[in-house]
Every structure is written in structure tokens, then in C-alpha cells.
Design a protein around this motif. Structure first.
Motif, PDB file in Angstrom:
ATOM      1  N   ARG A 279      -9.766  -1.627  -3.540  1.00  0.00           N
ATOM      2  CA  ARG A 279      -9.231  -0.269  -3.373  1.00  0.00           C
ATOM      3  C   ARG A 279      -8.090   0.020  -4.356  1.00  0.00           C
ATOM      4  N   ASN A 280      -7.289  -1.001  -4.708  1.00  0.00           N
ATOM      5  CA  ASN A 280      -6.038  -0.738  -5.425  1.00  0.00           C
ATOM      6  C   ASN A 280      -5.913  -1.309  -6.825  1.00  0.00           C
ATOM      7  N   ILE A 281      -6.807  -2.159  -7.260  1.00  0.00           N
ATOM      8  CA  ILE A 281      -6.602  -2.851  -8.535  1.00  0.00           C
ATOM      9  C   ILE A 281      -6.408  -1.873  -9.698  1.00  0.00           C
ATOM     10  N   ARG A 282      -7.040  -0.734  -9.652  1.00  0.00           N
ATOM     11  CA  ARG A 282      -6.896   0.238 -10.745  1.00  0.00           C
ATOM     12  C   ARG A 282      -5.498   0.848 -10.810  1.00  0.00           C
ATOM     13  N   TYR A 283      -4.722   0.696  -9.736  1.00  0.00           N
ATOM     14  CA  TYR A 283      -3.366   1.239  -9.687  1.00  0.00           C
ATOM     15  C   TYR A 283      -2.299   0.208 -10.050  1.00  0.00           C
ATOM     16  N   ILE A 284      -2.706  -1.035 -10.208  1.00  0.00           N
ATOM     17  CA  ILE A 284      -1.778  -2.108 -10.560  1.00  0.00           C
ATOM     18  C   ILE A 284      -2.019  -2.442 -12.031  1.00  0.00           C
ATOM     19  N   THR A 285      -1.118  -1.995 -12.901  1.00  0.00           N
ATOM     20  CA  THR A 285      -1.371  -2.110 -14.340  1.00  0.00           C
ATOM     21  C   THR A 285      -0.994  -3.460 -14.922  1.00  0.00           C
ATOM     22  N   HIS A 286       0.065  -4.078 -14.405  1.00  0.00           N
ATOM     23  CA  HIS A 286       0.571  -5.347 -14.937  1.00  0.00           C
ATOM     24  C   HIS A 286       1.011  -6.244 -13.787  1.00  0.00           C
TER      25      HIS A 286
ATOM     26  N   GLN B 103       0.831  -1.204   0.000  1.00  0.00           N
ATOM     27  CA  GLN B 103       0.000   0.000   0.000  1.00  0.00           C
ATOM     28  C   GLN B 103       0.864   1.251   0.000  1.00  0.00           C
ATOM     29  N   ASP B 104       1.911   1.276   0.816  1.00  0.00           N
ATOM     30  CA  ASP B 104       2.834   2.421   0.836  1.00  0.00           C
ATOM     31  C   ASP B 104       3.481   2.623  -0.532  1.00  0.00           C
ATOM     32  N   PHE B 105       3.863   1.525  -1.186  1.00  0.00           N
ATOM     33  CA  PHE B 105       4.487   1.585  -2.508  1.00  0.00           C
ATOM     34  C   PHE B 105       3.513   2.184  -3.531  1.00  0.00           C
ATOM     35  N   ILE B 106       2.272   1.744  -3.506  1.00  0.00           N
ATOM     36  CA  ILE B 106       1.255   2.277  -4.424  1.00  0.00           C
ATOM     37  C   ILE B 106       1.007   3.745  -4.122  1.00  0.00           C
ATOM     38  N   ASP B 107       0.877   4.096  -2.850  1.00  0.00           N
ATOM     39  CA  ASP B 107       0.622   5.491  -2.474  1.00  0.00           C
ATOM     40  C   ASP B 107       1.742   6.412  -2.944  1.00  0.00           C
ATOM     41  N   ARG B 108       2.980   5.942  -2.911  1.00  0.00           N
ATOM     42  CA  ARG B 108       4.120   6.752  -3.357  1.00  0.00           C
ATOM     43  C   ARG B 108       4.184   6.894  -4.870  1.00  0.00           C
ATOM     44  N   ASN B 109       3.776   5.842  -5.588  1.00  0.00           N
ATOM     45  CA  ASN B 109       4.048   5.769  -7.022  1.00  0.00           C
ATOM     46  C   ASN B 109       2.838   5.906  -7.933  1.00  0.00           C
ATOM     47  N   GLY B 110       1.648   5.859  -7.413  1.00  0.00           N
ATOM     48  CA  GLY B 110       0.466   5.918  -8.283  1.00  0.00           C
ATOM     49  C   GLY B 110       0.230   4.570  -8.924  1.00  0.00           C
ATOM     50  N   THR B 111       0.547   4.441 -10.205  1.00  0.00           N
ATOM     51  CA  THR B 111       0.401   3.148 -10.868  1.00  0.00           C
ATOM     52  C   THR B 111       1.680   2.341 -10.707  1.00  0.00           C
ATOM     53  N   VAL B 112       1.520   1.038 -10.499  1.00  0.00           N
ATOM     54  CA  VAL B 112       2.665   0.162 -10.277  1.00  0.00           C
ATOM     55  C   VAL B 112       2.482  -1.131 -11.063  1.00  0.00           C
ATOM     56  N   ARG B 113       3.560  -1.895 -11.150  1.00  0.00           N
ATOM     57  CA  ARG B 113       3.557  -3.214 -11.782  1.00  0.00           C
ATOM     58  C   ARG B 113       4.131  -4.221 -10.793  1.00  0.00           C
ATOM     59  N   MET B 114       3.709  -5.470 -10.902  1.00  0.00           N
ATOM     60  CA  MET B 114       4.103  -6.463  -9.908  1.00  0.00           C
ATOM     61  C   MET B 114       4.601  -7.747 -10.545  1.00  0.00           C
ATOM     62  N   ILE B 115       5.534  -8.377  -9.827  1.00  0.00           N
ATOM     63  CA  ILE B 115       5.997  -9.723 -10.155  1.00  0.00           C
ATOM     64  C   ILE B 115       5.761 -10.557  -8.905  1.00  0.00           C
ATOM     65  N   GLU B 116       4.924 -11.574  -9.025  1.00  0.00           N
ATOM     66  CA  GLU B 116       4.620 -12.456  -7.901  1.00  0.00           C
ATOM     67  C   GLU B 116       5.203 -13.831  -8.213  1.00  0.00           C
TER      68      GLU B 116
END
Length: 128
Positions: A70-77, A35-48
Motif C-alpha cells: 500500500r505504501n512503498i510508492r510513498y517512501i522515497t528513501h 501510516q498517519d505520518f505518510i497520510d499527512r505528508n505524502g512522500t516520506v523518507r525513513m531511517i531505520e
């Protein structure tokens, strides 16, 4: 359980590795960091990277859904890397319901997953 977590504000990419049972005690700090990472960066990408994931604590379901809503719209890939056979169909089903671009990769394809996520448009445009 072991969670290895790395984030890179310069590329807006977060990568985490999951091995073992996920308890509420494991999950809560991961979600707070993400959440802190998303709040700092807006849109983000993830590797799980899911190496071994036999079970999870059911108490993480509702907080997990709230986080996703709450956050799916901020996670693009999202690249999901695993050799666990059941992961890919679940990821594909979830991907059909959301706008986030999701791809699955085998463990031997970890570098390809990283390349795909890092080359993706951080604002949500398609990559390869």
C-alpha cells in the motif's frame, strides 16, 4: 522490545530504532504511527536503525506485506543502519525489487545515514 520513534513533518523524515524481538503488540502501533505520518505528508523518507533484532512474531508478516504494498510508492528513501551482518544482503535484495532508494550503513555511520536521507529530494530524486 524497544522501539524509539521520531518523526519530523517539516523534513518528511521518520527515524526509528529497533532493539530486540518484534511482537505483534510492538509492530501494530509503529505501523499505525507510520501510516498517519505518510497520510499527512505524502512522500516520506525513513531511517531505520536496527541495533539488535534476533526474532519477530510471524503474525506481523502479512500485515507488513500489506503495509508495504500500500505504501512503498510513498517512501522515497530508506537508510538502514545496522552492524548485524545479515541485514545488508537482505536490504540489497529487497532494494533490487522496488523503486525506493535504499542504502545500508554501519552503526558508526548513523550521522552519514541521516545526512543522506535528509539531503534526498523528498519527491524521490537521487541524493548522493
Amino acid at each position: 522490545m524497544t522501539i524509539e520513534y521520531q518523526e519530523d513533518d517539516a523534513t518528511k523524515v521518520v527515524e526509528f530504532h529497533i532493539t530486540g524481538h518484534i511482537s505483534h503488540a510492538d509492530y501494530a502501533p509503529l505501523v499505525d504511527r507510520l501510516q498517519d505520518f505518510i497520510d499527512r505528508n505524502g512522500t516520506v523518507r525513513m531511517i531505520e536503525v536496527v541495533e539488535h533484532f534476533p526474532t519477530f512474531d510471524p503474525s506481523i508478516l502479512i500485515p507488513g506485506l500489506k503495509f508495504d504494498i500500500r505504501n512503498i510508492r510513498y517512501i522515497t528513501h530508506v537508510a538502514v543502519v545496522s552492524d548485524m551482518g545479515w541485514i545488508s544482503p537482505v536490504v540489497k535484495a529487497a532494494g533490487a525489487l522496488i523503486s525506493t532508494k535504499i542504502r545500508t550503513f554501519g552503526m558508526a555511520e548513523l550521522e552519514a545515514a541521516r545526512d543522506w536521507v535528509r539531503s534526498a529530494d523528498p519527491e524521490g530524486g537521487a541524493a548522493g
